[in-house]
Design an enzyme around this catalytic site. Sequence first.
Site, mmCIF file in Angstrom:
data_model
loop_
_atom_site.group_PDB
_atom_site.id
_atom_site.type_symbol
_atom_site.label_atom_id
_atom_site.label_comp_id
_atom_site.label_asym_id
_atom_site.label_seq_id
_atom_site.Cartn_x
_atom_site.Cartn_y
_atom_site.Cartn_z
ATOM 1 N N CYS A 2 37.667 -67.106 -2.935
ATOM 2 C CA CYS A 2 40.142 -66.364 -2.051
ATOM 3 C C CYS A 2 39.445 -67.009 -0.467
ATOM 4 C CB CYS A 2 40.052 -64.316 -1.846
ATOM 5 S SG CYS A 2 40.148 -64.136 -3.444
ATOM 6 N N ARG A 27 39.312 -72.228 -1.824
ATOM 7 C CA ARG A 27 38.763 -71.185 -2.226
ATOM 8 C C ARG A 27 39.462 -70.339 -3.068
ATOM 9 N NH1 ARG A 27 34.982 -70.132 1.338
ATOM 10 N NH2 ARG A 27 34.421 -67.926 0.638
ATOM 11 N N TRP A 71 41.865 -66.330 -6.241
ATOM 12 C CA TRP A 71 41.016 -66.039 -6.890
ATOM 13 C C TRP A 71 40.769 -64.856 -7.416
ATOM 14 C CZ3 TRP A 71 37.183 -65.293 -9.637
ATOM 15 C CH2 TRP A 71 36.440 -66.658 -10.482
ATOM 16 N N ASN A 95 38.257 -60.344 0.134
ATOM 17 C CA ASN A 95 38.003 -61.329 -0.191
ATOM 18 C C ASN A 95 36.537 -60.965 -0.915
ATOM 19 O OD1 ASN A 95 36.048 -64.120 -1.653
ATOM 20 N ND2 ASN A 95 35.495 -64.523 0.879
ATOM 21 N N GLY A 96 36.733 -60.930 -2.542
ATOM 22 C CA GLY A 96 35.462 -59.587 -2.755
ATOM 23 C C GLY A 96 35.427 -59.186 -3.654
ATOM 24 N N GLU A 485 26.060 -82.971 -16.386
ATOM 25 C CA GLU A 485 26.696 -83.309 -14.677
ATOM 26 C C GLU A 485 28.115 -83.824 -14.765
ATOM 27 O OE1 GLU A 485 27.176 -81.905 -12.464
ATOM 28 O OE2 GLU A 485 28.187 -83.056 -11.437
ATOM 29 N N LYS A 489 31.726 -82.178 -15.245
ATOM 30 C CA LYS A 489 33.141 -83.469 -14.108
ATOM 31 C C LYS A 489 34.389 -83.290 -15.538
ATOM 32 C CE LYS A 489 32.106 -82.114 -10.973
ATOM 33 N NZ LYS A 489 30.573 -81.978 -10.940
ATOM 34 N N GLU A 492 35.786 -79.834 -16.397
ATOM 35 C CA GLU A 492 36.212 -79.230 -14.941
ATOM 36 C C GLU A 492 37.655 -79.621 -14.204
ATOM 37 O OE1 GLU A 492 33.257 -77.316 -11.216
ATOM 38 O OE2 GLU A 492 33.159 -80.168 -12.155
ATOM 39 N N HIS A 508 19.551 -82.842 -34.812
ATOM 40 C CA HIS A 508 19.376 -82.158 -34.263
ATOM 41 C C HIS A 508 20.235 -81.001 -34.134
ATOM 42 C CE1 HIS A 508 15.039 -82.527 -34.515
ATOM 43 N NE2 HIS A 508 14.905 -83.079 -33.706
ATOM 44 N N LYS A 607 36.589 -72.777 -6.017
ATOM 45 C CA LYS A 607 35.612 -74.238 -4.806
ATOM 46 C C LYS A 607 34.288 -72.453 -5.162
ATOM 47 C CE LYS A 607 33.910 -78.065 -2.760
ATOM 48 N NZ LYS A 607 33.158 -78.594 -4.093
#
Length: 612
Positions: A2, A27, A71, A95-96, A485, A489, A492, A508, A607
Amino acid sequence: MCGIVAAVAARNIVPVLIEGLTKLEYRGYDSAGLALLNPTLTRLRSVGRVGELAVQAEGQVAHHGIAHTRWATHGVPSERNAHPHVSGGLAVVHNGIIENYAELKQELIAGGYAFSSDTDTEVIAHLIQHTLKSTPGLFEAVRLVAARLVGAYAIAVVQEWSDAIVVARHGAPLLLGLGQGENGGNYAASDASALLQVTRRMIYLEDGDVAELTRAAIRIVDAGGTALNVPGDRPVHESTLSADDVEMGDYQHYMQKEIFEQPQALAATLEMIGGAQTLSPNLFGVAAPEMLRGARSVLILACGTSYHAGLVARYWIEQLAGIACSVEIASEYRYRVSVPNPEQLVVAISQSGETADTLASVKHAKALGMGRTLAICNVPESAIVRECALRFLTRAGPEIGVASTKAFTTQLAALFLLAVTLAKQAGRLTPEQEGAHLKALRHLPVAVQKVLALEPEIRAWATQFADKQHALFLGRGHHYPIALEGALKLKEISYIHAEGYPAGELKHGPLALVDKDMPVISVAPNDALLEKLKSNLKEVAARGGELYVFADADSAVDQEAGVHVLRLPEHYGLLSPVLHVVPLQLLSYHTALVKGTDVDKPRNLAKSVTVE
Ligand code: G6P
């Protein structure tokens, strides 16, 4: 998580709010809204992007207002849950997360307040309205309400007929902008990028601060209720961010820009060591010589991509410095019963410096008596930087694309400097070896530039990936985290399910998944593990799996039916992970382009994750 913008000025602040939200969209982007005071309240909200809100706001004029990009946490993304939330003539953006919102809501319902959203934020609006019945003044009412809120938040509040904006923060970022020039005014936002359009002069609020902004003045009261001297108690910082840093320029996406900015970002980060042949621990802060010397082991705490940087660093620190290093996902560490070790160096890695779990994990470590804390972070003045005793600031510049790229490679450069510093302190490096490591670091920007030149070949590979449902990424040694990573990527931004595996683990379990529809991407630098890796690749080829291998110029991996090979220009030894992650970033970027997903703002993600 947010974004908040607030403005009070002689100019029309509607374009300022919209421009600010655009900068903060990284955000969160589930919905957007604003409240304008003229002097009565006008509220505009839209589900989706700021662009839609901008259309609604066309023609509006105001000198006083608040705005928000969301968000979703409590309540689905919808117009009724979009901020601002109102109660009578006041409006709140937030925000929060308010952890005690359920009990507050019950209390308010019993008191006759009706709720029109599923959010925790609406509780704040009604609670302020209720408090105003017995408390004169918005500022005082917000102070009293803030004392009742449990959780992490930043809020901005406006009220009809009042000429002020009241803001408060506890555990979520919020800064004030002091207007400059003839337009003047005062502003508040979740981060500096939103306010560069109007000012560079910023004041970072501390936890517990409540501030009031009018056109001509600001006042701040701290958590204990003391009125602060401004700027004495809360210094004014001149932001060094340039507006260009947050513009897309000629690129199609921020992620593309940030991938291609990596040579400059690395060079800027390494500027701190200049042409030195030897490293000083002071690079990490004035207390570093003593704190690092006494460190007997290292604990790295981080989330997401930053966690992968930590995993690479473990290989470097143990190999170079001979010091035991463990790496933990911050959200796990903060809640598990662990064995504290006061002599351990705790390293928090975070691009934003605001990730709630990473911040909480550092606080947890400190509460356990572990005071040797180091932040590796891209944002000066962020909460994690301020929480740690030592700091190393990467200079990647603002990273806007949700999928982290240049922040990761600059974190790796910083972590390599840490490994070399620790190795030197442990007496495990000759001056020649130290000089050679520094030389390799300095050459990184050029080496990365050469890897970027592989883009056309990688783009061609991406067309073969776009219709896949799953992908497997393999690596060994310090390239295993690079496989992780690469998988992160891809999932995402292209929404293809991807998993990273140490190649030796293939037999395995994951080998059972391999068939012609499961592409297997392998990081295959020419290191001591290459022969082992090649055996693992044979196991894939024997099961009909299609292999895509990122090798080095001199890796003896041959192209054949079902085995595609791309060679990086040079083998880069210990620093090779910094190079090998770049083609994986490009691969996911181009796969997402083919699929037509929203590269910079992938669904459901944000983000900066300032909530648990
Ligand atoms: C979010 C971002 C990731 C990032 C992670 C940790 O999930 O989307 O790109 O790696 O947070 O963020 P930090 O700012 O602490 O590095």
